[in-house]
Design an enzyme around this catalytic site. Structure first.
Site, PDB file in Angstrom:
ATOM      1  N   CYS B 119       0.853  -1.185   0.000  1.00 28.54           N
ATOM      2  CA  CYS B 119       0.000   0.000   0.000  1.00 28.54           C
ATOM      3  C   CYS B 119       0.891   1.238   0.000  1.00 28.54           C
ATOM      4  O   CYS B 119       1.708   1.412   0.902  1.00 28.54           O
ATOM      5  CB  CYS B 119      -0.872  -0.031   1.248  1.00 28.54           C
ATOM      6  SG  CYS B 119      -1.733   1.524   1.505  1.00 28.54           S
ATOM      7  N   GLU B 154       9.838  -1.136 -11.213  1.00 28.84           N
ATOM      8  CA  GLU B 154       8.632  -1.241 -12.044  1.00 28.84           C
ATOM      9  C   GLU B 154       7.364  -0.923 -11.256  1.00 28.84           C
ATOM     10  O   GLU B 154       6.461  -1.762 -11.125  1.00 28.84           O
ATOM     11  CB  GLU B 154       8.542  -2.637 -12.669  1.00 28.84           C
ATOM     12  CG  GLU B 154       9.694  -2.931 -13.624  1.00 28.84           C
ATOM     13  CD  GLU B 154       9.586  -4.279 -14.344  1.00 28.84           C
ATOM     14  OE1 GLU B 154       8.846  -5.145 -13.869  1.00 28.84           O
ATOM     15  OE2 GLU B 154      10.245  -4.442 -15.383  1.00 28.84           O
ATOM     16  N   CYS B 161      -7.425   0.279   0.163  1.00 31.44           N
ATOM     17  CA  CYS B 161      -7.639   0.212   1.617  1.00 31.44           C
ATOM     18  C   CYS B 161      -8.193   1.545   2.132  1.00 31.44           C
ATOM     19  O   CYS B 161      -8.291   2.530   1.403  1.00 31.44           O
ATOM     20  CB  CYS B 161      -6.344  -0.153   2.329  1.00 31.44           C
ATOM     21  SG  CYS B 161      -5.170   1.214   2.462  1.00 31.44           S
ATOM     22  N   GLU B 317      16.462  -2.666 -18.431  1.00 32.01           N
ATOM     23  CA  GLU B 317      16.372  -4.125 -18.532  1.00 32.01           C
ATOM     24  C   GLU B 317      16.109  -4.508 -19.979  1.00 32.01           C
ATOM     25  O   GLU B 317      15.329  -3.862 -20.678  1.00 32.01           O
ATOM     26  CB  GLU B 317      15.224  -4.699 -17.683  1.00 32.01           C
ATOM     27  CG  GLU B 317      15.359  -4.512 -16.198  1.00 32.01           C
ATOM     28  CD  GLU B 317      14.211  -5.190 -15.437  1.00 32.01           C
ATOM     29  OE1 GLU B 317      13.462  -5.973 -16.052  1.00 32.01           O
ATOM     30  OE2 GLU B 317      14.035  -4.893 -14.252  1.00 32.01           O
TER      31      GLU B 317
END
Ligand SMILES: [Zn+2]
Ligand SMILES: [Zn+2]
Ligand SMILES: [Zn+2]
Lengths: 681, 681, 681
Positions: B119, B154, B161, B317
């Site tokens: 979160c 990423e 929540c 990457e």
């Protein structure tokens, strides 16, 4: 038949009107009135989803904007269909009273959002609905513009909360009285599913019980009854205060095949409305079927909803262009709007109403077709086509209230559809009960023969021909009714997968019921379910027809064999038989054939029963002629559902209501063109 | 542009290095250093997902292993990109502080597992991140090997929540100030969705509200802002302790079409990173498209990420062979690794970095391509190809830091993509906004014309040609910007489904906006959405081109008609128009055509705008020439994206950096071969 | 091998009998006995799902109905297989003790319903099972009709409740002893997934951890062990009270490809049953494969379940017509029921038992095929075919207890299938480990060569040929076992995707294991995964064969190259090699080929190993000859799995058990016809 009718002698033209979205835009509200006249509209449905505008905070009501709009419409000569707002709740209600929110079949409490998401059992929701409905009735129940009440919107869905579980258990107690009877109907010992206390019963769930077919069936019945009960709760103050105003709620169809809405049994619901109304959204111009084939399906479903009360119905929603919720939302081609609107009238509608008068600016329906586009202009194509429909409806206004007469009935049974779809042992992807009935219907539609689509509640004696294919579930009462119908001279057609279970979805003991053996002159032994690529064929009158999906193997007793199988281990066995019983006749179609077999068989039957059209209007395939009639006149709707010009041969002269000329002999219809021809009786 | 650059004059070569998986294998750790030299690598990203190795139990830190590795790399002459470990949490944290776990859109609390599942609002998660990041900064912030900070990994996803709901409501209060404004933007009265208390607002949910488009759009905006806010929280100690070290986080693409990552608005995120870096995984050698078509898509997305900051970017990457998460994980054919690596450099990257240095022994990524395979061998094919790339990068090191110059811009707008994908009324399966832009891009890629892919935040005046297709959502500000661009001499291209809504996803009142009518010289009337099998065509310069999916019907005012429709009820109507406005010109493409139409139309436009390549390098389709330039030189990357030999015609002589020879006239390129040619300015 | 055998010298014929559903129908119960005799049945499984009939309320037991039925069957000369009722619970138990209900992998507590939905860990469920099982054992354990115990029904599924989490953690503690070892096996540091307290471990979940392959593998192992543990708990009172009665539980297959059941490791479970029994439901006459191809798959799976204990097994369930749970439920064509029943016997079954004796009246299985249909009639086709099977079984009764002898073994490893299916890096849709083994098997089935399908628990030394394709997961022990097998003279075949990981799913360090390099004479370098439309080819003995899905690239050391690749960058490289090692030989098949290559390669190998059939019965493809043998006789089951007549050439004379005549030379077999020929040894 109800004693309440639509107290206006015009064919209704107009639709859903949501000024509550535009209260900050006075110029738009003003334009609406001007444009309504230009579009030749006369009837508007207000208040659908307006709860937050009517009661923005709990107990504080704001009717001023609605007063103004209704008065303005009235002043303009228009009429109002007033909706109760229960189709969606204000957010304050969900926040303060979470019990009003639905619980899903997975037992998850839903959040505020969407629409049609209230618990029908919630005492608080019922109380809130009673208050607002009474307010509306008190304020508008005697307004001279008020034409009809429109309850909620497109009732659907179910709730699995504790209130609803309790109501379901009560409903079951009323039905079965004892657990012994319930366990018998649900075949309790299977997988140890015997119920020993009423409190053990839970509604079907994918995280619990989903395989007890009797439970599944009763839950669907309960949901229909509970929805009707909620509807009946809604109308109490309306009936009390405005007893002469008819009440309806808008029914639906399922897509994309355009079949009758499956989640609620409308044959039950129809008993409680004064007038049947529904929302019709065919996917015209799609890429998987020809226009004429879709047109026949539209005919079928309109004839079904008309037959529910055997009186004119209303199209409560339709679109002047495209919708926003199909997979592909293609616009109607020029001419299709008039043609498809006239088709509603042709099948018995007394209205062409739209969702929606004006496109929203925001949210999910802002691109749903509407009379008025975001450009607020009367010059665009769609607005022009709507105005043309308005003009046409004025010219044919005399058809309002006229009826259709049919000598053929196709039986459609919602509960049969539920039970058959639940049945395991055939193939889920090929059941297609409604679609199969539409194929039988098409054989009559092609020949302009009027058909009623009736339920098992209705009398059959008045029909010369009754068609009941795939009637998997037949109670003893139904079987008797069919036997008696044939015995007294009726002609009955049935087919594969019929007569297998009783009304609790229990298999008939001793195999295929004896009365069915008697009337059909044979005994069903096995139903062979084919794989999708499997094909068989039958031969009938020297011609071969393809078979797929289902083949019934039966043992002939005394029937005449009309067709035999050409392949597989039952090669040479009867595939279609005809029998005489009492004064009547029966036909049993053992296999699922291509359409042309149905067309050819029904040609034979039509001759036998001496069915013929009254129209004297000859045409090629793709043109449909539908008939309404008053005491004095026939009205023939001649509709070209093809993309080609069609030559129509008139064997006598007619008065063309749209051109207001008398015509005879050859007439040429442009693609999608429609004529409304009148003939004296 | 940031003032922080990568303080190393080499093109970076290396990648993600996870010694924390191998601490029990000292011989492997030793081999790594030897192999790194052999592979001609120089830069390694450490610490990604290393939290459990760095803080195995709460508050007890173990940096020894990382000290040793960084020192060893430094000693070898290598550099380190150090990641903060927040991409995944240790299990102890989830166990002790369940609040750090995400809540799904269905309001289900997730369990520990996977990655990217924290979160962003959780105070405890933020506190724990602040502690470990400060520790890392204190220990390594001034290490001479440290080249860059790599924040988390990423970033993606959202949390529903209570903390996040509260943050969302605050964000909305900041944006709208009053509920009245919010309700207007969200078109509140629709379906009674008016909000009467801030606390009634909930994030979109499939078990609650999913149809309020304004809410959906704001939620996506909030998620981007919240993610950036978390990122900004992460970098506080890093900036404080190591102010000169640049900071990045690795962006992504969506597959399998290789389109820009859709869940976060990178045009906002890019403002907060010093250098844009991203992870690029094309499915080379797939069975649904040609290599050259995929290469053009790779070009598009690299040009987009380069244009975000208009400076060289980094490939953070990529894979030396295959990946593990495509549907089919095929290995790169010989030569493709060098070609595809050079393509990154050609479009502006200053690095070729890999995920991953060494294949894991266990868990889900153990078969993801890597420099070092399980055989720990430098003799295998992949290792050899990586070494060859290392050698090539050393030879072309002088291109580091050089720029690309473009006179053409294609507008890519993340928010437009969100809004358009949410729009109901077209066809979900055919929207394809990013893919459509890639097709426009391809017409320039084929001709070696440099293109910037810009966002609406960026200035347009410097471009000779701006292309903005399918710009469904246009704020008044955007419309003014485009009008002003054209008025002052720019050439603008737009297309079907443009200019329909404002930046709150409300339809423009009065139809298509007046400024758009002015600049395009016509008025959009209807958008016709076609079924998948439907086809239309247009005729342009005497040639016929196929149309599918969408056709705009517009009313021409003063524009020149370049192409007309050949079918359907708008046959003969304009399909493509050209207009002059102020000093500029506009083109409007009304329908979705085949690629060859775009190629041919843009050929005309390129001539009109006098766009031409500077390359003097002639070739057939499938070869791409991309240009970088320094103050003194042009660098031409000549790349053969075909499986055939290609003859290249050089109209002047060039210096070939890879062979270190001067070449001219004919050159033959083997399949997948690449040349890097230098020319003095 | 167990010391408990089925104490009846007849081949068992009968099946699941549910009189508990018919206790209100005394005439049906009476008919059952009459019909059982007519159908030539002798064995009935009672009590499956009868818990609510046996214990309708907690602690009150009703055995009267069961007493009566068992006695009646006994009196008729029949035998009883008695089931424990734990496959489904009465509703009262779920209501009173919710802990007995399963928790899903999403951590949702399920509701009462369905079957196989109890928590195997629940102390209360175990207690309730212990009570009812003891009651059954006490009452019927010494009844002379009792032939066997049938534990629960088709064990399957898992539970993720707190009890089960605790059991899982205990199981892991027993296995790993320390978290250090567990973290190593699970490759803990990857994505920071290191476990620091046992309590942090949770079973795999789609809302938590799903990517830790070691965890996934251990969970599947645990579920097998836990299910066996529950089974062992069930049998305690039965063993105690009726020690001589054999115990089984019915195994399953997965459909629709008819592969071994994947969710439980039956090679472990088989150790705990006295006799293997299983439920076999091939989709005969489907539209995606030829009958003979399906027949070979049925052969494979029967040979696997036979090989689990290397003794005759039982078919516990099969259908005399169709089922109700396939996508399409087609009925068996005439002759197929006898043919497919004989096939069971041919592969080693000592029974043909059915689900179900009589069709239910209600609920989901009422259309599942049964001996007695709803018509309660002995005259219908299915009943007649069952009676014919009964007659045939009486004629061939002497094959009961005879064995099959095989010199070829195919290795099937449940854990390998789990690990391979979880592996990321190939292509999910083309893994197909079981299907691939079935293709290897088919090359032997076509030639009437007996094959054992063995697990890695079994000895290999007795086989002349061992085939172990796609053995992705090989422990060091397995590798040694294979090396030793070859070294001592065995012939071993393996293929692509073999030998990549150890038994914790960790990649072998240093690449392909050295012992494998030794025995195959080469080294695997890369596995190329192809896209679905990609094709390659190999050339072998001058003939070309198509390749798809997978190509291994290997470096030959000393093997003989049998076939080479024809396309792609490894064109000309070896595709199939043969090697000599010690006294043995190996073959390695590098690519997935069409079936004809396997047929041709195995032809060569069969000649090399001097495998030949003992049958002297010649036929065309589609006819299968399977052999059982006693001390004195061979029994050849000659089965025509085609829709054509087949001419069989007999090279000597045989005694035909079904016709009871001696035959020789030509015999013609009708479609689906079967012969059982006896020959003295
Ligand atoms: Zn409820
Ligand atoms: Zn949160
Ligand atoms: Zn459990």
């Amino acid at each position: 038949m109800t004693d309440k009718t639509v107290a206006d002698n015009r064919l209704l033209h107009g639709g859903d009107y949501n000024p509550d979205q535009w209260l900050d835009y006075p110029e738009i509200l003003k334009d609406d009135l001007r444009l309504m006249k230009q579009a030749k509209t006369n009837t508007f449905t207000l208040g659908v989803f307006a709860w937050s505008a009517l009661e923005p905070t709990e107990g504080e009501f704001q009717f001023g904007w609605l007063d103004e709009r209704i008065d303005a419409i009235h002043k303009m000569g228009g009429r109002v269909i007033l909706a109760t707002p229960s189709g969606a709740r204000p957010a304050w209600m969900s926040k303060k009273y979470p019990e009003v929110l639905r619980t899903s079949e997975k037992r998850t409490k839903m959040l505020q959002g969407g629409r049609h998401n209230h618990c029908f059992s919630s005492p608080i929701y019922r109380e809130k609905v009673a208050i607002i409905n009474r307010k509306l009735a008190e304020r508008y129940g005697n307004h001279p513009a008020l034409l009809m009440w429109h309850i909620s919107n497109e009732f659907s869905g179910d709730c699995h909360c504790d209130f609803c579980q309790a109501n379901f258990r009560s409903w079951l107690k009323d039905k079965y009285e004892t657990l012994e009877k319930l366990n018998h109907a649900w075949w309790g010992p299977f997988w140890s599913h015997t119920i020993t206390e009423w409190s053990e019963i839970e509604s079907p769930s994918s995280i619990g019980e989903s395989m007890v077919h009797g439970l599944n069936l009763d839950w669907k019945r309960f949901v229909t009854d509970q929805t009707i009960d909620f509807y009946k709760h809604e109308i109490v103050p309306l009936r009390e205060i405005s007893p002469s105003i008819p009440i309806t709620t808008n029914f639906m169809a399922d897509t994309h095949d355009l079949i009758p809405f499956q989640s609620l049994n409308y044959s039950e619901f129809a008993k409680h409305v004064d007038i049947v109304s529904w929302d019709c959204y065919p996917a015209w111009h799609n890429d998987w079927e020809e226009t004429k084939d879709l047109a026949a399906k539209v005919g079928f479903i309109n004839d079904l909803y008309r037959s529910l009360k055997q009186q004119p119905f209303l199209i409560m929603e339709s679109t002047p262009s495209g919708v926003n919720w199909h997979d592909v939302n293609k616009t109607k081609r020029p001419g299709m709007h008039l043609l498809s609107s006239m088709q509603f009238i042709a099948h018995g509608s007394d209205s062409v109403l739209y969702f929606q008068w004006r496109k929203s600016r925001g949210s999910s329906e802002k691109f749903h077709g509407a009379v008025v586009d975001h450009d607020n202009s009367e010059t665009n194509r769609v607005f022009q086509e709507v105005s043309a429909v308005g003009g046409a409806l004025e010219k044919i206004a005399e058809v309002k209230g006229t009826h259709k007469q049919a000598r053929v009935a196709i039986v459609y049974d919602w509960e049969n559809n539920w039970a058959l779809n639940d049945a395991q042992g055939f193939s889920d992807s090929t059941k297609q009960y409604p679609q199969t009935l539409q194929k039988h219907y098409q054989s009559f539609w092609k020949k302009d023969i009027s058909v009623d689509i009736v339920t098992l509640n209705q009398e059959l004696a008045s029909y010369d021909l009754v068609i009941a294919p795939m009637l998997y579930m037949m109670s003893d009462e139904t079987i008797s009714k069919l036997e008696s119908y044939v015995f007294n001279g009726g002609t009955l057609v049935s087919s594969y997968i019929s007569g297998l279970v009783d009304d609790t979805d229990l298999a008939h003991l001793s195999g295929w019921p004896a009365p069915l053996k008697r009337i059909f002159g044979m005994e069903v032994k096995e139903t062979d379910t084919l794989y999708p690529k499997d094909r068989n064929a039958l031969i009938y009158n020297g011609k071969q027809y393809e078979i797929k999906d289902y083949c019934t193997i039966f043992e002939n007793k005394e029937a005449d064999v009309l067709a035999t199988y050409m392949e597989d281990f039952y090669q040479g066995n009867p595939a279609v038989v005809k029998n005489s019983y009492g004064k009547g006749k029966t036909y049993f179609i053992g296999a699922r054939t291509e359409q042309s077999f149905l067309d050819d068989l029904y040609e034979e039957i039509q001759q036998e029963v001496k069915l013929h059209t009254e129209t004297n209007i000859l045409h090629e395939e793709g043109v449909s002629v539908q008939t309404r009639e008053s005491d004095d006149y026939y009205y023939f709707f001649v509709m070209n559902f093809t993309e080609q010009k069609q030559t129509i041969m008139l064997k006598e002269s007619f008065y063309d209501l749209l051109t207001q000329e008398t015509i005879d002999e050859h007439v040429e219809l442009s693609p999608y063109e429609v004529m409304v021809l009148r003939k004296e009786k």
